[in-house]
Design an enzyme around this catalytic site. Structure first.
Site, PDB file in Angstrom:
ATOM      1  N   PHE A 153      33.163  44.589  34.218  1.00 34.88           N
ATOM      2  CA  PHE A 153      34.324  44.846  35.073  1.00 34.88           C
ATOM      3  C   PHE A 153      35.441  43.829  34.838  1.00 34.88           C
ATOM      4  CE2 PHE A 153      32.429  41.495  37.562  1.00 34.88           C
ATOM      5  CZ  PHE A 153      33.428  40.972  38.356  1.00 34.88           C
ATOM      6  N   LYS A 154      35.088  42.689  34.288  1.00 33.01           N
ATOM      7  CA  LYS A 154      36.075  41.633  34.108  1.00 33.01           C
ATOM      8  C   LYS A 154      37.091  41.946  33.020  1.00 33.01           C
ATOM      9  CE  LYS A 154      33.039  38.420  36.326  1.00 33.01           C
ATOM     10  NZ  LYS A 154      32.279  37.167  36.344  1.00 33.01           N
ATOM     11  N   ASP A 155      36.879  43.040  32.284  1.00 31.36           N
ATOM     12  CA  ASP A 155      37.900  43.477  31.333  1.00 31.36           C
ATOM     13  C   ASP A 155      39.205  43.825  32.044  1.00 31.36           C
ATOM     14  OD1 ASP A 155      36.586  43.288  28.818  1.00 31.36           O
ATOM     15  OD2 ASP A 155      35.402  45.056  29.310  1.00 31.36           O
TER      16      ASP A 155
END
Length: 435
Positions: free
Chosen positions: A106-108
């Site tokens: 999700f950190k993309d």
């Protein structure tokens, strides 16, 4: 957009300054002076918009005139060029897949948006931008890929020795170019402390142009609001208007973004902060005593945080009013044995393979439903990482069914490059100065 420090509400800085400084010198975190409301018509008709449209609308509402409209739209479209589907498991249960970006986490969302914002603001001939980042698993990989090849930047990633999965480590240590990795003989909290000390060090700040890519940077938080609004749009298309979000929580940036979205007008009935045994926040919500403790290693390693940085932002959003906060946020914690049971339960009930972080969010939904049997809201639990990142966690029959993405297979033949350091700040400072 003006921002202040959580330690000094009289401070005023621009978005650009907050992005590059990352953290005020008083060791607070930047927060918007004003949290603008999205237009009610937009929320009412949000199901008509794409993720890209929603992202642009939210970003432009928050940033106002910090970036011209056409430039911001192009930036958002380039950064958020992958999907975030809310996969239906039953009539009222959805898993939000946030792992379809290049680093499979999700950190993309945050890393790609932030890197492009920084590249946009950087001018030719300016001093090299040194990006420092501590990671407990997924942040480092997302930041590495987000900044790889970005001109005039250098990224230094600190990660705890032996506490990230093999695939996560490959994502941190095989990039080369403007990305370097440091293996720290300690915990994530030790890594995070080194980064924070660096920002407060006068000599380092005179020598380097330092900024952070951790969720302490406000430009990481903003794009994470996008997928909360987009999920609501997906549910509205199915006739569902009441939603509960269960969020795997480590440094509390993810749920912090959700609460920022709520403050901007997103109608969310309840947030659930789901943690592993690093349960600083669930304990606080239970007894009103905020007591950090050294982090403990678990299967859900990206959540192995004993002193979550973003909690001060969440308390700030609620004006330090714990009673009001508890009306909107409930916390649950689960140990490794329960996490494994959750993985198996999801697979048995839904034929769905979830990473350990995702399983914890699912278990929190189930516990919430037991505690609130009359609540029939749709429940969305966030899947924050692709299960292939945790091959040793799953029973063999499940592991054999996991599809290994091509970008992971490509990592296997790349050599690892990482420097090794202890937890003492002087050693880290000397490393930076010597390099």
């Amino acid at each position: 957009m003006k921002l202040y420090s959580t330690n000094n509400k009289d401070l005023r800085v621009s978005f650009k300054e907050a992005v590059f400084n990352s953290m005020p010198q008083d060791k607070g975190l930047y927060m918007p002076v004003e949290i603008p409301q999205l237009d009610a018509d937009f929320i009412e008709n949000i199901d008509r918009y794409s993720l890209s449209d929603i992202a642009y609308q939210v970003a432009s509402t928050l940033l106002k005139d910090e970036i011209p409209a056409d430039d911001l739209k192009a930036l958002v479209e380039e950064a958020i060029n992958f999907n975030a589907p809310a996969v239906k498991l039953d009539e009222k249960t959805f898993v939000l897949e946030l792992f379809h970006g290049p680093s499979l986490a999700f950190k993309d969302f945050g890393a790609r948006f932030m890197s492009r914002v920084m590249a946009y603001f950087l001018k030719d001939g300016e001093q090299l931008l040194d990006v420092l980042v501590a990671t407990s698993g997924d942040t480092g990989g997302a930041v590495a890929l987000g900044f790889l090849g970005v001109p005039n930047t250098r990224v230094t990633i600190l990660y705890p020795e032996g506490k990230v999965s093999p695939i996560q480590e490959l994502q941190l240590t095989t990039n080369g170019a403007n990305i370097r990795a440091i293996e720290v003989k300690g915990t994530f909290d030790d890594c995070q402390a080194l980064v924070k000390q660096a920002f407060a060090d006068e000599e380092l700040n005179k020598t380097f142009r330092l900024t952070s890519a951790n969720s302490i940077n406000i430009s990481r938080l903003i794009p994470q609001t996008f997928y909360y609004f987009n999920t609501y749009a997906q549910l509205k298309r199915q006739g569902l208007n009441e939603v509960i979000f269960s969020v795997p929580s480590g440094n509390f940036g993810n749920i912090g973004a959700g609460l920022l979205a709520y403050k901007m007008g997103l109608p969310v009935k309840q947030f659930i902060a789901a943690t592993n045994v690093n349960d600083t926040v669930p304990r606080y919500l239970e007894n009103g005593v905020y007591e950090t403790k050294p982090s403990v290693q678990t299967y859900a390693n990206a959540m192995d945080v004993g002193a979550p940085s973003n909690w001060v932002r969440i308390m700030d959003l609620f004006n330090q009013d714990l009673a009001t906060l508890k009306e909107k946020v409930v916390g649950y914690r689960f140990d490794d044995e329960e996490t494994l049971s959750g993985i198996k339960e999801i697979y048995k009930k839904f034929d769905y393979i979830a990473c350990p972080h995702t399983a914890i969010a699912y278990l929190a939904i189930e516990q919430y439903r037991k505690d609130n049997p009359k609540d029939e809201s749709a429940a969305v639990f966030l899947s924050t990482a692709h299960p292939c990142k945790f091959p040793d966690i799953f029973p063999k029959d499940m592991a054999n069914e996991i599809n290994i993405p091509t970008q992971v297979k490509a990592l296997e033949n790349k050599p690892k490059h990482a420097d090794k350091l202890g937890v003492d700040f002087q050693g880290f400072k000397d490393y930076l100065l010597s390099k």
